[in-house]
Design a protein around this motif. Structure first.
Motif, mmCIF file in Angstrom:
data_model
loop_
_atom_site.group_PDB
_atom_site.id
_atom_site.type_symbol
_atom_site.label_atom_id
_atom_site.label_comp_id
_atom_site.label_asym_id
_atom_site.label_seq_id
_atom_site.Cartn_x
_atom_site.Cartn_y
_atom_site.Cartn_z
ATOM 1 N N ALA A 207 1.124 -1.024 -0.559
ATOM 2 C CA ALA A 207 -0.103 -0.181 -0.284
ATOM 3 C C ALA A 207 1.298 0.941 -0.244
ATOM 4 N N GLU A 208 1.047 2.468 -0.663
ATOM 5 C CA GLU A 208 1.215 3.351 -1.010
ATOM 6 C C GLU A 208 0.687 4.299 -0.116
ATOM 7 N N ILE A 209 -0.269 4.532 0.852
ATOM 8 C CA ILE A 209 -1.106 4.845 2.168
ATOM 9 C C ILE A 209 -1.515 4.050 3.029
ATOM 10 N N LEU A 210 -1.314 4.484 4.132
ATOM 11 C CA LEU A 210 -1.645 3.315 5.674
ATOM 12 C C LEU A 210 -2.127 3.911 6.227
ATOM 13 N N VAL A 211 -3.317 3.471 7.131
ATOM 14 C CA VAL A 211 -3.929 4.085 7.860
ATOM 15 C C VAL A 211 -4.240 3.136 9.685
ATOM 16 N N SER A 212 -2.606 3.348 10.305
ATOM 17 C CA SER A 212 -2.525 2.336 11.030
ATOM 18 C C SER A 212 -3.201 2.831 12.628
ATOM 19 N N VAL A 213 -4.410 1.765 13.630
ATOM 20 C CA VAL A 213 -4.751 2.397 14.457
ATOM 21 C C VAL A 213 -4.035 1.727 15.524
ATOM 22 N N GLY A 214 -4.206 1.902 16.942
ATOM 23 C CA GLY A 214 -3.756 1.049 18.114
ATOM 24 C C GLY A 214 -4.653 0.782 19.035
ATOM 25 N N ARG A 215 -3.892 0.763 20.461
ATOM 26 C CA ARG A 215 -5.018 0.451 21.281
ATOM 27 C C ARG A 215 -5.682 2.113 22.169
ATOM 28 N N GLY A 216 -5.393 2.959 21.388
ATOM 29 C CA GLY A 216 -6.196 3.895 21.673
ATOM 30 C C GLY A 216 -7.514 4.312 21.264
ATOM 31 N N ILE A 217 -7.463 3.063 20.418
ATOM 32 C CA ILE A 217 -8.858 3.542 19.573
ATOM 33 C C ILE A 217 -9.950 2.335 20.904
ATOM 34 N N GLY A 218 -9.674 2.181 21.287
ATOM 35 C CA GLY A 218 -10.557 1.024 22.306
ATOM 36 C C GLY A 218 -11.582 -0.008 22.517
ATOM 37 N N SER A 219 -12.014 0.073 21.910
ATOM 38 C CA SER A 219 -13.198 -0.927 21.314
ATOM 39 C C SER A 219 -13.258 -0.717 19.219
ATOM 40 N N GLN A 220 -13.056 -2.407 19.521
ATOM 41 C CA GLN A 220 -13.565 -2.765 17.627
ATOM 42 C C GLN A 220 -14.804 -1.668 17.401
ATOM 43 N N VAL A 226 -12.503 4.613 12.035
ATOM 44 C CA VAL A 226 -11.327 4.576 11.227
ATOM 45 C C VAL A 226 -11.587 4.146 9.940
ATOM 46 N N GLN A 227 -12.155 3.165 9.830
ATOM 47 C CA GLN A 227 -12.472 2.539 8.168
ATOM 48 C C GLN A 227 -12.885 3.649 7.254
ATOM 49 N N GLU A 228 -13.761 4.294 7.862
ATOM 50 C CA GLU A 228 -14.565 4.964 6.692
ATOM 51 C C GLU A 228 -13.055 6.435 5.958
ATOM 52 N N LEU A 229 -13.048 6.862 7.291
ATOM 53 C CA LEU A 229 -11.224 8.025 6.690
ATOM 54 C C LEU A 229 -10.957 6.795 5.623
ATOM 55 N N ALA A 230 -9.974 6.096 6.032
ATOM 56 C CA ALA A 230 -9.295 5.095 5.059
ATOM 57 C C ALA A 230 -9.474 4.864 3.957
ATOM 58 N N ASP A 231 -11.031 4.662 3.665
ATOM 59 C CA ASP A 231 -11.455 4.049 3.036
ATOM 60 C C ASP A 231 -11.310 5.765 1.630
ATOM 61 N N ALA A 232 -11.423 6.761 2.339
ATOM 62 C CA ALA A 232 -11.857 8.574 1.621
ATOM 63 C C ALA A 232 -10.416 8.579 0.820
#
Ligand SMILES: Cc1cc2nc3c(=O)[nH]c(=O)nc-3n(C[C@H](O)[C@H](O)[C@H](O)COP(=O)(O)OP(=O)(O)OC[C@H]3O[C@@H](n4cnc5c(N)ncnc54)[C@H](O)[C@@H]3O)c2cc1C
Length: 323
Positions: A207-220, A226-232
Motif C-alpha cells: 500500500a502507498e498509504i496506510l492508516v494504522s490504529v492502536g490501542r487508543g481506539i478503545g474498542s472494535q 477510522v475505516q471510513e477515513l481510510a476508505d476516503a
C-alpha cells in the motif's frame, strides 16, 4: 576456504527471498576484500540454484527432511557445511527461521553471533558488523576478529546485486551437490503442515498509504470511523499488535517486529504509542503522521507531523474533509 563468506539461501519451497540476493551481493563484496569466495548454501531446493547469480559457488544439499524447515535438520546440515568448508563468516536472513538457526549454529559450532545486523564492512582481517539493539533505538558496532562468525541480517540492509548497478550480479555460479550429513533419516521432529495466511486480505506491504490504529481506539466498534477515513483516502487499515491480538483486525494487518515491515509513502497513526517493536516495522515510511493525546509518546520521535488532538475528534473531522 577460510576467507569465504557463506550465505544461507532463504527460500520458501524453492522460491528465494529478495534478502538472499542482498546477502549474496554483500558476501561478494566482503569476499573480494578478504580474499575469499561468496558461497551459497541452498538446502532442500536444488532446482532453485538457477535463481542465484552473483555468487562464486552454490552448494546444494538435498534430502526430504530439508524440503520444509525442520530446525533439527537444517541446523545439522548447516553445521556440517560450516565444519567442512570453514567459512570466515556465515550470513543468514534475520527472519524467525534465521534467528532460530543462527542461534543454534552459534551454540553448536562455538562461533559468535551478531543478530539484527544492518551493516557489514571488512576492516583488514576483521569484519565489522553494525547491529540494531533495543528494537533499533541504538546501534552496536561489533568487530568479528576470529576465524569464524555468524551474522543474521535484517531484510533490506543491502542492495541486491542487480540494484547496486555494480554489475556484480551477472554470471552463473558453479553448482556443487553436497551429500547430506548423517542423521537426517533419524530426526526427533518432523514437519506436519504449513499453515498459510488466510487468502483474500489486502497486502499492507504494497500500500502507498496506510492508516494504522492502536490501542487508543478503545474498542472494535470505534474502528468504523477510522475505516471510513481510510476508505476516503483509498488506504487499507493496518494496526499495532494489541489490535490484531484482540482479533479486531486480522494478523495480516499487523505492523512491527512480529508483524509485517511496511514502507508506504504515507503512514498515519491513531492511538499508537510507538513502542520499539512497532517502530521496527514502519520507521522507513516516507511520511509519518501521528495522532496521540500523549505529547511524550515515542511515536513523535519518528513522526514528521504530529498532533495531540483526541483521535475521536480528529478522525470524523478528517473524514469530512477528505470524503
Ligand atoms: C516480542 C514482541 C514482539 C512484538 N511485536 C509487535 C509488533 O509486531 N507490532 C506492534 O505494534 N507491537 C508489537 N509488540 C508489542 C509492543 O511492545 C507494544 O505493546 C505495542 O506496540 C503497543 O501498541 P499500541 O501503541 O497500540 O498501544 P499502547 O502502547 O497502549 O498505546 C496506545 C496509545 O494511544 C494513545 N491514546 C489513547 N487514547 C487516545 C485518543 N483518544 N486519541 C489519541 N491517542 C490516544 C495513548 O496515549 C497511547 O500512547 C511486540 C512485543 C514483543 C515483546
Amino acid at each position: 576456504m577460510a576467507n569465504d563468506i557463506l550465505v544461507l539461501a532463504d527460500h520458501l519451497r524453492g522460491q528465494l527471498s529478495d534478502t538472499t540476493l542482498e546477502l549474496v551481493g554483500k558476501a561478494k563484496e566482503l569476499a573480494g576484500a578478504t580474499g575469499g569466495q561468496a558461497v551459497v548454501a541452498l538446502l532442500g531446493a536444488p532446482d532453485a540454484a538457477g535463481q542465484i547469480s552473483g555468487a562464486d559457488t552454490v552448494l546444494t544439499v538435498d534430502h526430504p527432511a530439508l524440503a520444509d524447515y525442520i530446525p533439527e535438520a537444517w541446523e545439522k546440515t548447516l553445521l556440517h557445511l560450516v565444519n567442512e568448508r570453514r567459512p570466515r563468516l556465515v550470513l543468514i536472513a534475520n527472519t524467525t527461521i534465521g534467528m532460530d538457526l543462527g542461534a543454534g549454529l552459534s551454540a553448536a559450532c562455538g562461533a559468535p553471533l551478531v543478530a539484527y545486523t544492518v551493516r557489514l564492512e571488512a576492516d583488514g582481517s576483521d569484519i565489522i558488523a553494525i547491529a540494531q539493539v533495543y528494537g533499533g533505538k541504538l546501534l552496536a558496532e561489533v568487530a568479528l576478529s576470529g576465524d569464524r562468525g555468524i551474522c543474521t541480517v535484517v531484510a533490506g540492509s543491502f542492495a541486491a546485486p542487480d540494484d547496486s548497478g555494480a554489475g556484480d550480479g551477472a554470471g552463473s555460479p558453479a553448482v556443487e551437490a553436497v551429500p547430506p550429513p548423517a542423521g537426517l533419516d533419524d530426526l526427533r521432529t518432523s514437519f506436519l503442515a504449513m499453515v498459510e495466511p488466510e487468502g483474500g486480505d489486502v497486502d499492507i506491504t504494497a500500500a502507498e498509504i496506510l492508516v494504522s490504529v492502536g490501542r487508543g481506539i478503545g474498542s472494535q466498534d470505534n474502528l468504523e470511523d477510522v475505516q471510513e477515513l481510510a476508505d476516503a483516502l483509498g488506504a487499507p487499515l493496518s494496526a499495532s499488535r494489541p489490535i490484531t491480538d484482540a482479533g479486531w483486525l486480522p494478523k495480516t494487518r499487523q505492523v512491527g517486529k512480529s508483524g509485517l515491515k511496511v514502507k508506504p509513502k504515507v503512514y498515519i497513526t491513531f492511538g499508537i504509542s510507538g513502542a520499539p517493536e512497532h517502530l521496527e516495522g514502519m520507521r522507513d515510511a516516507e511520511l509519518i503522521i501521528a495522532c496521540n493525546t500523549d505529547g511524550a509518546a515515542p511515536i513523535f520521535d519518528v513522526a514528521h507531523y504530529g498532533t495531540t488532538v483526541d483521535l475521536f475528534d480528529l478522525v470524523p473531522a478528517l473524514a469530512d474533509k477528505v470524503g
